[in-house]
Motif scaffolding. Structure first.
Motif, PDB file in Angstrom:
ATOM      1  N   LYS A   1     -18.373  85.786   3.872  1.00 54.73           N
ATOM      2  CA  LYS A   1     -19.080  84.507   3.757  1.00 54.73           C
ATOM      3  C   LYS A   1     -18.100  83.359   3.505  1.00 54.73           C
ATOM      4  CE  LYS A   1     -21.466  85.987   0.214  1.00 54.73           C
ATOM      5  NZ  LYS A   1     -20.831  87.294   0.003  1.00 54.73           N
ATOM      6  N   SER A   2     -17.244  83.545   2.485  1.00 55.81           N
ATOM      7  CA  SER A   2     -16.248  82.499   2.209  1.00 55.81           C
ATOM      8  C   SER A   2     -15.331  82.314   3.413  1.00 55.81           C
ATOM      9  CB  SER A   2     -15.409  82.868   0.991  1.00 55.81           C
ATOM     10  OG  SER A   2     -16.231  82.991  -0.143  1.00 55.81           O
ATOM     11  N   SER A   3     -15.006  83.429   4.065  1.00 57.38           N
ATOM     12  CA  SER A   3     -14.125  83.330   5.224  1.00 57.38           C
ATOM     13  C   SER A   3     -14.779  82.521   6.344  1.00 57.38           C
ATOM     14  CB  SER A   3     -13.772  84.718   5.726  1.00 57.38           C
ATOM     15  OG  SER A   3     -13.189  85.474   4.689  1.00 57.38           O
TER      16      SER A   3
ATOM     17  N   PRO B   1     -15.884  74.580  -3.291  1.00 59.91           N
ATOM     18  CA  PRO B   1     -15.398  75.961  -3.210  1.00 59.91           C
ATOM     19  C   PRO B   1     -15.964  76.859  -4.295  1.00 59.91           C
ATOM     20  CG  PRO B   1     -13.718  74.577  -4.156  1.00 59.91           C
ATOM     21  CD  PRO B   1     -14.870  73.673  -3.828  1.00 59.91           C
ATOM     22  N   GLN B   2     -15.686  78.169  -4.123  1.00 59.75           N
ATOM     23  CA  GLN B   2     -16.241  79.176  -5.022  1.00 59.75           C
ATOM     24  C   GLN B   2     -15.528  79.196  -6.363  1.00 59.75           C
ATOM     25  OE1 GLN B   2     -16.415  82.965  -3.068  1.00 59.75           O
ATOM     26  NE2 GLN B   2     -17.264  84.039  -4.821  1.00 59.75           N
ATOM     27  N   GLN B   3     -14.219  78.940  -6.338  1.00 60.74           N
ATOM     28  CA  GLN B   3     -13.445  79.051  -7.572  1.00 60.74           C
ATOM     29  C   GLN B   3     -13.804  77.944  -8.553  1.00 60.74           C
ATOM     30  OE1 GLN B   3     -12.178  79.436  -4.601  1.00 60.74           O
ATOM     31  NE2 GLN B   3     -11.589  81.589  -4.688  1.00 60.74           N
TER      32      GLN B   3
ATOM     33  N   CYS C   1     -21.027  74.741   0.876  1.00 62.07           N
ATOM     34  CA  CYS C   1     -21.097  75.076  -0.549  1.00 62.07           C
ATOM     35  C   CYS C   1     -20.895  76.579  -0.707  1.00 62.07           C
ATOM     36  CB  CYS C   1     -22.449  74.700  -1.136  1.00 62.07           C
ATOM     37  SG  CYS C   1     -22.834  72.967  -0.996  1.00 62.07           S
ATOM     38  N   ASP C   2     -19.855  76.984  -1.427  1.00 59.88           N
ATOM     39  CA  ASP C   2     -19.582  78.400  -1.595  1.00 59.88           C
ATOM     40  C   ASP C   2     -20.055  78.849  -2.979  1.00 59.88           C
ATOM     41  OD1 ASP C   2     -18.764  80.940  -1.201  1.00 59.88           O
ATOM     42  OD2 ASP C   2     -16.697  80.440  -0.650  1.00 59.88           O
ATOM     43  N   GLU C   3     -21.187  79.506  -3.012  1.00 62.20           N
ATOM     44  CA  GLU C   3     -21.765  79.993  -4.263  1.00 62.20           C
ATOM     45  C   GLU C   3     -21.768  78.933  -5.355  1.00 62.20           C
ATOM     46  OE1 GLU C   3     -21.915  83.783  -4.940  1.00 62.20           O
ATOM     47  OE2 GLU C   3     -20.750  84.516  -3.243  1.00 62.20           O
ATOM     48  N   PRO C   4     -22.377  77.795  -5.100  1.00 56.81           N
ATOM     49  CA  PRO C   4     -22.359  76.746  -6.124  1.00 56.81           C
ATOM     50  C   PRO C   4     -23.250  77.089  -7.316  1.00 56.81           C
ATOM     51  CG  PRO C   4     -23.719  76.076  -4.285  1.00 56.81           C
ATOM     52  CD  PRO C   4     -23.117  77.394  -3.900  1.00 56.81           C
TER      53      PRO C   4
HETATM   54 MG   LIG Z   1     -16.926  84.298  -1.298  1.00 56.88          MG
END
Ligand SMILES: [Mg+2]
Ligand SMILES: Nc1ncnc2c1ncn2[C@@H]1O[C@H](COP(=O)(O)OP(=O)(O)OP(=O)(O)O)[C@@H](O)[C@H]1O
Lengths: 294, 267
Positions: B43-45, B79-81, B161-164
């Motif tokens: 997903k992030s990729s 981002p996710q981080q 939005c990555d896992e916000p």
């Molecule tokens: Mg991810």
């Protein structure tokens, strides 16, 4: 009374301000060098803190020491040697240690190697003894004229370079992923930053010595971050702290027989302590944050 | 409704490891697409591909008619981080300001226009209250709000939005998803919203992209989130239960023992 007496003896052994007035004009160049060094150390320290690179700074300074010692031994000059050493180390750490964890191990491997190499070169060198020791722990009173000129030029390059890349570097150091998505050349910036850091270290090593570089490149910024989180105030305070430490150091060292570095490190540390105390008092006096509606 | 992002027969992997292939996806302006799938399903990729940071194995990805490229400011990214906020001399408003002009050279010159833009962005996510609070003393939810404001700063056409919602409590999950929803309606944004749990955004989602087993399904939640479709996708008996307007998925197999190394580091 014996205690006080011997204290007095120690004092007069260290300090002799009797011909201070005559001394000051001779120090003009060194004072200028210290101001410039303070500015550079204070500014770059902010990014050293943000990028969590204090340990890397220490590693770079050991290799800078090795370079300077080699420069002394082979006659290439301390400045050239220090520059070569710290740029090599900075680039190695920058390229091999893109991630924090790798960076620490790369640094830890380079550091003793640099220190050992430097000691070897000093051991083989048969020139002036004071100069030898100075590379590790700082100069007695600074530096001859051509050296001052090179210090100022290199420092100016670092300061101008930092100002040019300031904002994208701040972005990249805060949030590399988002900065990259925004078109900030994150990779190039981190290499440029390492080069500037290498230059700054090479300059500092010649004044405070390789072992004490952190007192100018990290402590002032760490102190500033204790009392402010403003992107304007932190670099200003950090620069002010570093200039106070370095210029204060040279003014005290001028009237004394000890190298400049203990003064710089002590002032720097005192500033840090005060900022910590101040921040503790501030947070304990702060009224509770207003609750946010959700 | 114009197409903002188009992926055609896209395939992606790293080394010998294939993540997904044959992906055809169109994101229109104003459309919110939820991206679901197990850890390590890519997903992030997928978002990295859209950001031009990771090349596709094959197929194409175009944004507003041209191939995706690095550093396109018309794409907003959350981002996710989490932010590494230690030793960072920034307050809430400074983070948002970086979204406005953080890519420019030099030092920022304070101006009325800049301040107003930042204020406007702060109020659009309801973050005025901690505009002057140091980043390090903000909660995850508060940071997430600021990051959305930051992502909206450059008037993007597409928001990634990555896992916000990761590690937010229920009220904050609702709040952050409301913010994203509000922004895409107001600004007519296409949104790719990666999430582990579809429920907090179920009433806002137009379509779902569900990635599993190197394959995927795309469609409305009603089309994709069914026992039949997911069982087929996972090659295993998966049960989808709808209850009180929530979707519960049971029996998703542990299909992919390989979890990517970063997952362990994330808090
Ligand atoms: Mg991810
Ligand atoms: N740059 C890379 N090089 C090699 N492998 C990578 C790279 N980026 C991601 N991967 C691998 O690709 C796989 C998918 O990673 P990705 O981050 O896209 O998963 P994800 O679906 O977002 O998972 P999660 O839910 O844990 O965030 C992982 O196994 C990861 O290790």
């Amino acid at each position: 009374m014996i205690g006080l007496d011997s204290l007095g003896t120690v004092w007069s052994e260290i300090f002799d301000f009797s011909d201070y007035r005559q001394l000051l004009p001779l120090l003009k160049n060194s004072i200028i060098a210290c101001v410039v060094l303070g500015i550079v150390g204070g500014l770059i320290g902010v990014f050293v803190m943000m990028r969590d690179m204090a340990f890397a700074v220490h590693g770079v300074s050991e290799l800078s020491f090795a370079g300077a010692a080699a420069g002394l031994l082979f006659g290439a000059g301390v400045v050239t040697g220090a520059l070569l050493g710290s740029l090599t180390a900075a680039l190695l750490i920058g390229v091999l240690g893109a991630r924090a964890r790798d960076r620490n191990s790369v640094t830890a491997v380079l550091m003793p190697f640099g220190l050992g190499l430097g000691i070897l070169c000093l051991g083989l060198y048969h020139g002036r003894a004071a100069n030898k020791f100075g590379l590790l722990t700082g100069q007695i009173v600074a530096i001859d004229d051509p050296q001052v000129t090179s210090l100022i030029v290199i420092s100016a390059v670092v300061a101008v370079g930092l100002v040019v890349i300031w904002r994208p570097l701040l972005f990249a150091s805060t949030d590399a992923d988002v900065a990259a998505a925004r078109g900030v050349p994150v990779g190039v910036l981190s290499i440029v930053f390492m080069i500037l850091l290498g230059l700054a270290v090479a300059v500092s090593v010649q004044i405070v010595g390789a072992l004490l570089v952190l007192s100018l490149l990290v402590t002032p910024a760490a102190a500033a971050l204790r009392v402010s989180s403003s992107p304007v105030w932190v670099p200003l305070l950090s620069t002010a702290f570093a200039v106070v430490a370095s210029v204060g150091g040279i003014l005290l060292a001028a009237g004394s027989s000890i190298p400049i570095s203990p003064y710089i490190t002590s002032i720097s540390f005192a500033i840090y302590l005060s900022c910590r105390l101040l921040s503790v008092r501030r947070t304990s006096h702060r009224s509770p944050e207003p609750a946010h509606a959700t | 409704m114009s197409v903002v992002l188009r992926l055609e027969r896209a395939a992606l992997g790293f080394g010998a490891r294939r993540l997904w292939e044959g992906l055809d996806l169109e994101v229109s302006s104003g459309e919110l697409i939820a991206v679901l799938g197990a850890n390590g399903s890519g997903k992030s990729s997928l978002l990295k591909v859209v950001l031009g940071q990771v090349p596709l194995w094959s197929g194409s990805a175009t944004f507003l008619g041209t191939p995706v490229r690095r550093g396109d400011r018309r794409i907003g990214y959350v981002p996710q981080q989490r932010l590494a906020e230690d030793g960072v001399p920034l307050r809430g408003r400074d983070l948002v300001a970086l979204g406005v002009d953080g890519h420019r050279w030099g030092v920022p010159i304070p101006s009325r226009a800049r301040r107003q833009r930042v204020n406007q962005l702060l109020s659009s996510v309801g973050a005025e209250a901690y505009a002057s609070t140091p980043l390090s003393s903000l909660s995850g939810g508060e940071q997430q709000r600021l990051r959305i404001a930051q992502a909206l700063a450059a008037d993007p056409r597409l928001l990634l939005c990555d896992e916000p919602l990761l590690s937010l409590d229920l009220p904050h999950q609702r709040l952050v998803s409301d913010l994203v929803d509000d922004a895409r309606r107001r600004l007519d944004l296409g949104v790719l919203f990666v999430t582990h749990d579809i429920n907090p955004i179920l009433d806002k989602v137009d379509r779902v992209l569900y990635i599993a087993n190197h394959r995927f399904r795309i469609g409305t939640p009603d089309e994709v989130m069914t026992t039949d479709v997911l069982s087929e996708l996972f090659d295993a008996p998966v049960e989808v239960i709808r209850h009180n307007g929530r979707i519960l998925v049971a029996g998703v197999p542990d299909q992919d023992p390989y979890h990517h190394p970063e997952a362990a580091v994330l808090r």
